[in-house]
Design an enzyme around this catalytic site. Structure first.
Site, PDB file in Angstrom:
ATOM      1  N   VAL A  14       0.831  -1.207   0.000  1.00  7.78           N
ATOM      2  CA  VAL A  14       0.000   0.000   0.000  1.00  7.78           C
ATOM      3  C   VAL A  14       0.866   1.258   0.000  1.00  7.78           C
ATOM      4  O   VAL A  14       0.564   2.235  -0.698  1.00  7.78           O
ATOM      5  CB  VAL A  14      -0.955  -0.012   1.221  1.00  7.78           C
ATOM      6  CG1 VAL A  14      -1.838   1.226   1.203  1.00  7.78           C
ATOM      7  CG2 VAL A  14      -1.819  -1.272   1.211  1.00  7.78           C
ATOM      8  N   ARG A  49      17.323  -2.730   2.877  1.00  7.36           N
ATOM      9  CA  ARG A  49      16.745  -3.480   1.758  1.00  7.36           C
ATOM     10  C   ARG A  49      16.670  -2.614   0.497  1.00  7.36           C
ATOM     11  O   ARG A  49      16.385  -1.412   0.576  1.00  7.36           O
ATOM     12  CB  ARG A  49      15.336  -3.935   2.140  1.00  7.36           C
ATOM     13  CG  ARG A  49      14.722  -4.841   1.099  1.00  7.36           C
ATOM     14  CD  ARG A  49      13.262  -5.070   1.303  1.00  7.36           C
ATOM     15  NE  ARG A  49      12.973  -5.811   2.524  1.00  7.36           N
ATOM     16  CZ  ARG A  49      11.725  -6.061   2.925  1.00  7.36           C
ATOM     17  NH1 ARG A  49      10.702  -5.625   2.249  1.00  7.36           N
ATOM     18  NH2 ARG A  49      11.529  -6.734   4.029  1.00  7.36           N
ATOM     19  N   GLY A 134     -10.416  -1.805   0.117  1.00 11.66           N
ATOM     20  CA  GLY A 134      -9.375  -1.224  -0.735  1.00 11.66           C
ATOM     21  C   GLY A 134      -9.803   0.052  -1.420  1.00 11.66           C
ATOM     22  O   GLY A 134     -10.047   1.069  -0.767  1.00 11.66           O
ATOM     23  N   LYS A 205     -13.750  -5.496   9.042  1.00 12.97           N
ATOM     24  CA  LYS A 205     -14.241  -4.479   8.102  1.00 12.97           C
ATOM     25  C   LYS A 205     -15.708  -4.166   8.389  1.00 12.97           C
ATOM     26  O   LYS A 205     -16.133  -3.010   8.348  1.00 12.97           O
ATOM     27  CB  LYS A 205     -14.069  -4.967   6.668  1.00 12.97           C
ATOM     28  CG  LYS A 205     -12.605  -5.082   6.263  1.00 12.97           C
ATOM     29  CD  LYS A 205     -12.466  -5.860   4.964  1.00 12.97           C
ATOM     30  CE  LYS A 205     -11.022  -5.990   4.537  1.00 12.97           C
ATOM     31  NZ  LYS A 205     -10.833  -7.017   3.500  1.00 12.97           N
TER      32      LYS A 205
END
Ligand code: NAP
Length: 441
Positions: A14, A49, A134, A205
């Site tokens: 995200v 990373r 989403g 949710k």
């Protein structure tokens, strides 16, 4: 042009989607906002990373302190996930007067009330569109577009992983195990899919949706939750023969006695708009007094869909900053939410599908029908299948008329104790309410 500084906490799925939308759509955003949004810091766990080339290395840090010390950061965006340290970071951001955005449904269902009250007390905004479904703008719809209306029910397909699995079982005849393995291979399911397949992700949710829709305090302990792990292809096939499609539904209804809030597999009519929601797609069907039925659907997860919801929240907050206002929208804490009585799940009334696995001998159906009748559960139709080479037991499927859940449970307990019953009875609720059936008309 005026510039508004933001910090991203997290650069995973995200976080990267959010960063890329802010970069790729910068011109459009500037035009719509009349200001520039500048990412000033990106917090990660592992600063060693390798990161995508389009993200400047100078933005990346492992340390929250310089982010919170930067006076140019007006908005802190939490897209790291988990409860801690996400909670502490958000609390610090709020305490220092920053507006915050999060996509973290687990955090909001566990500690949302405290976070929202802190934001309210500090006079800052807390936006969370990315936390549910989403990219589908369902939080904004409930918080703003339907502020005029009175929502009576929510029926949602809010978990893409389980919808992908059920679609694969229905469309390709896959077993649950094969469908799950494919979802994992394609990246639609986590390595540990427990919270998806046991219904808890959908329940989290649903808590956020129901709290907003009904101005009620709804937490996971209030939700009756069943997952999809016990479903078999035969249930999908037999349901389809009767005109139904099997979905994991998140349901919240406002009834005169209180709220009915649950997540479980359910058969819905093939004509329902929710029946056509396949694969990783999500959808939410609302019933409200003035608008009637309305359907919201789209991709319920993923880097760019969820990133688009997060960026919309950032833009909203920037607009408030430019206008010098905040706190325009309801929070999920008092005085915006109140205690509302919950209806016990075994008080549900509705038809059910019962699949009995029994020894192939005369009189079994009669015994089952007698028990159901004694418990007040009446039969609408019956299907019988004899034993076959692949299944040594006979199958009896009963579709009932409307029955009280407690009575169905009592009957099933009796039937499962009969000598002729070979394995626990499969019970699947049938949801046929007008809201599930159609939009409009
Ligand atoms: P993710 O891919 O695992 O990314 C998490 C990011 O946060 C990584 O960059 C990680 O750093 C960083 N991070 C984690 N713990 C940290 C810590 N203690 N300190 C500093 N940085 C830390 O997660 P995601 O899939 O993007 O999900 C993020 C949030 O969005 C979650 O709350 C999730 O529920 C929610 N959400 C996700 C989706 C989706 O489609 N994925 C959809 C809706 C909502 P490293 O890169 O160094 O590991």
């Amino acid at each position: 042009m005026k510039e508004i500084g933001i910090a991203l906490l997290g650069l995973g799925n995200v976080g990267l989607g959010t960063y890329r939308i802010l970069a790729d759509h910068a011109r459009d955003i500037e035009r719509r906002l009349g200001a520039r949004v500048r990412v000033r810091h990106i917090l990660v766990r592992d600063s060693g990373r390798a990161r995508p080339e389009d993200v400047p290395a100078a933005l990346i840090t492992r340390d929250i302190a310089p982010i919170l010390a930067d006076p140019e950061v007006s908005v802190v965006v939490e897209v790291m996930g988990g409860l801690s340290p996400a909670r502490e970071f958000l609390e610090k951001a709020i305490a220092s007067g920053r507006h915050v955005v999060t996509a973290n449904k687990a955090l909001l269902t566990a500690h949302g009330e405290a976070l929202f009250s802190q934001a309210l007390a500090r006079g800052v905004d807390l936006h969370f569109e990315g936390a549910v479904c989403g990219g589908i703008p369902i939080i904004r719809t409930l918080r703003e577009a339907l502020a005029s209306d009175r929502v009576s029910s929510i029926h949602g397909i809010v978990n893409g992983t389980t919808n992908f699995i059920l679609s694969a079982m229905a469309d390709e005849g896959s077993t649950y195990e094969d469908a799950l393995a494919r979802a994992q291979k394609l990246g639609y399911a986590e390595a540990d899919p427990t919270l998806d397949v046991n219904g808890m992700d959908a329940a989290q949710k649903l808590c956020l949706l129901a709290s907003l829709a009904f101005a009620a305090r709804v937490s996971p302990k209030d939700v009756h939750v069943e997952g999809i792990t016990s479903l078999r292809p035969v249930d999908i096939t037999l349901g389809r023969e009767a005109g139904y499609v099997l979905k994991l539904l998140a349901i919240a209804r406002r009834l005169p006695e209180g709220l009915d809030v649950r997540v479980h597999p359910a058969f819905i009519p093939g004509a329902s708009p929710l029946a056509d929601v396949r694969g990783a797609f999500n959808a939410v069907l609302l019933q409200s007094a003035a608008l009637g039925a309305s359907l919201f659907s789209g991709l319920g997860a993923g880097s760019l869909p969820t990133g688009s919801a997060v960026v919309s929240d950032i833009i909203d907050i920037c607009r408030n900053l430019l206008a010098g206002v905040s706190g325009r929208l309801p929070m999920l804490s008092a005085p915006y939410v109140q205690e509302v009585p919950q209806i016990p799940s075994d008080e549900r009334r509705g038809p059910v599908y019962l699949r009995f696995s029994v020894s192939d001998e005369p009189g079994v159906l009669g015994r089952i029908a007698t028990v159901l009748g004694e418990k007040g559960v009446s039969l609408a139709s019956v299907i019988q299948r004899p034993a076959r080479p692949e299944d040594p037991h006979a199958t009896i499927v009963v579709f009932t008329h409307t029955a009280r859940e407690r009575d169905v449970q009592a009957a099933v307990q009796w039937i499962d104790a009969l000598r002729s019953t070979r394995s626990p009875t499969q019970v699947i609720r049938i949801e046929e309410g007008p809201g599930v059936l159609r939009v409009g008309g």
